[in-house]
Design a protein around this motif. Sequence first.
Motif, PDB file in Angstrom:
ATOM      1  N   ALA A   1      48.692  36.341  31.645  1.00 52.92           N
ATOM      2  CA  ALA A   1      47.607  36.048  32.244  1.00 52.92           C
ATOM      3  C   ALA A   1      46.773  37.346  31.879  1.00 52.92           C
ATOM      4  O   ALA A   1      47.040  38.486  32.330  1.00 52.92           O
ATOM      5  N   HIS A   2      45.583  37.168  31.461  1.00 54.83           N
ATOM      6  CA  HIS A   2      44.638  38.279  31.161  1.00 54.83           C
ATOM      7  C   HIS A   2      43.120  38.108  31.539  1.00 54.83           C
ATOM      8  O   HIS A   2      42.744  36.872  30.944  1.00 54.83           O
TER       9      HIS A   2
ATOM     10  N   VAL B   1      51.986  38.763  34.484  1.00 51.65           N
ATOM     11  CA  VAL B   1      50.855  39.171  34.958  1.00 51.65           C
ATOM     12  C   VAL B   1      50.895  40.949  35.304  1.00 51.65           C
ATOM     13  O   VAL B   1      51.495  41.351  35.509  1.00 51.65           O
ATOM     14  N   GLY B   2      49.439  41.109  35.005  1.00 47.00           N
ATOM     15  CA  GLY B   2      49.458  42.545  35.024  1.00 47.00           C
ATOM     16  C   GLY B   2      49.118  43.295  36.353  1.00 47.00           C
ATOM     17  O   GLY B   2      49.183  42.603  37.549  1.00 47.00           O
TER      18      GLY B   2
ATOM     19  N   GLU C   1      47.059  45.854  39.028  1.00 49.52           N
ATOM     20  CA  GLU C   1      45.812  45.667  39.864  1.00 49.52           C
ATOM     21  C   GLU C   1      44.717  46.234  38.773  1.00 49.52           C
ATOM     22  O   GLU C   1      43.381  45.779  38.606  1.00 49.52           O
TER      23      GLU C   1
ATOM     24  N   LEU D   1      42.411  32.710  33.674  1.00 49.99           N
ATOM     25  CA  LEU D   1      42.784  31.924  34.901  1.00 49.99           C
ATOM     26  C   LEU D   1      41.392  31.545  35.592  1.00 49.99           C
ATOM     27  O   LEU D   1      41.447  31.405  36.642  1.00 49.99           O
TER      28      LEU D   1
ATOM     29  N   ALA E   1      47.307  35.589  41.041  1.00 50.93           N
ATOM     30  CA  ALA E   1      47.208  35.109  39.614  1.00 50.93           C
ATOM     31  C   ALA E   1      48.702  34.672  39.460  1.00 50.93           C
ATOM     32  O   ALA E   1      48.865  33.736  38.629  1.00 50.93           O
TER      33      ALA E   1
HETATM   34  N1  SAM Z   1      40.304  44.985  36.202  1.00 48.29           N
HETATM   35  C1  SAM Z   1      41.569  44.105  35.781  1.00 48.29           C
HETATM   36  C2  SAM Z   1      41.377  43.629  34.387  1.00 48.29           C
HETATM   37  O1  SAM Z   1      40.186  43.279  33.943  1.00 48.29           O
HETATM   38  O2  SAM Z   1      42.425  43.451  33.832  1.00 48.29           O
HETATM   39  C3  SAM Z   1      42.030  43.379  36.674  1.00 48.29           C
HETATM   40  C4  SAM Z   1      43.419  43.156  37.010  1.00 48.29           C
HETATM   41  S1  SAM Z   1      43.773  41.717  38.097  1.00 48.29           S
HETATM   42  C5  SAM Z   1      43.233  42.549  39.627  1.00 48.29           C
HETATM   43  C6  SAM Z   1      45.670  41.722  38.035  1.00 48.29           C
HETATM   44  C7  SAM Z   1      46.286  40.835  37.024  1.00 48.29           C
HETATM   45  O3  SAM Z   1      45.884  39.438  37.309  1.00 48.29           O
HETATM   46  C8  SAM Z   1      45.385  40.843  35.577  1.00 48.29           C
HETATM   47  O4  SAM Z   1      46.075  41.948  34.945  1.00 48.29           O
HETATM   48  C9  SAM Z   1      45.667  39.613  35.004  1.00 48.29           C
HETATM   49  O5  SAM Z   1      47.164  39.548  34.571  1.00 48.29           O
HETATM   50  C10 SAM Z   1      45.701  38.481  36.357  1.00 48.29           C
HETATM   51  N2  SAM Z   1      44.450  38.166  36.529  1.00 48.29           N
HETATM   52  C11 SAM Z   1      43.613  38.479  37.637  1.00 48.29           C
HETATM   53  N3  SAM Z   1      42.620  37.694  37.502  1.00 48.29           N
HETATM   54  C12 SAM Z   1      42.612  36.754  36.109  1.00 48.29           C
HETATM   55  C13 SAM Z   1      41.839  35.798  35.504  1.00 48.29           C
HETATM   56  N4  SAM Z   1      40.721  35.524  35.890  1.00 48.29           N
HETATM   57  N5  SAM Z   1      42.144  35.301  34.290  1.00 48.29           N
HETATM   58  C14 SAM Z   1      43.628  35.673  34.017  1.00 48.29           C
HETATM   59  N6  SAM Z   1      44.491  36.688  34.513  1.00 48.29           N
HETATM   60  C15 SAM Z   1      43.971  37.128  35.649  1.00 48.29           C
END
Ligand code: SAM
Length: 235
Positions: free
Chosen positions: A170-171, A189-190, A192, A213, A223
Amino acid sequence: MVAGMADRFYINSRLAPGVVELEGAEAHHLATVCRLRPGDPVCLFNGDGHEYPALVRMVARRAVVVEVTGATTPKRELPFPVEVATPLPKGDRAQFLIEKLTELGVTAFVPLQTARSVVHPGEAKLDRLQRTVVEASKQSGRNVLLRVGPLTSWSEYARKERAGLRRLLAHVGAGALSKASGSAVVLAVGPEGGFTDKEIAEARTAGWEVVGLGPRILRVETAALVLTTWAIMCQ
Ligand code: SAM
């Protein structure tokens, strides 16, 4: 507790008809929290896929004796393996994630070390997660424990050969999920702070599908649960 099912207790040893002694947290739970008494029905499990109906025979302060009367094998596992890998979220959110993944039937969880990971779990943290797996299995009726793997670096994990498995990462901003084709899946999943461009490139080179997502930024555990639910429901 599963509807219509006796209180469930975990024991980390082989089970068979006959007398078994429970100690520690499980004995405390049976005697003090559930206030069970001799003659009450319970259910034991040890993660071998079966569950063992039993009757309480003796209740003391620190130990409880129960008698296993049989074994059953209810179908409560997913029909295919699902592995989820994420860096551990901070504090209680890690417990929350593991609890929910256990309830959903996930087979294995791999804590990832990525460039932007903040939490680097030690033995104590991983032990606490294992205890969460047991608690969630007691509550949800699982008889196979979710496996919590050791901390693994993203580059190593991304490159690992997984013949026949669909691998989804997921990205934020990637294209939407398409209909699933396979059965067993590996989901990543990555942290924060997100995966770095280099980490995403590594994944693409190794054959991962990079998926979005939706337009909002989800926390790691949200996620992971969305991706897992999709993988389970859309097979
Ligand atoms: N600023 C970061 C970025 O742009 O990647 C936000 C990371 S998010 C808090 C943490 C992880 O949740 C991401 O690395 C991704 O794997 C997943 N994730 C969160 N929202 C997502 C989305 N809308 N689509 C896909 N993956 C998401």
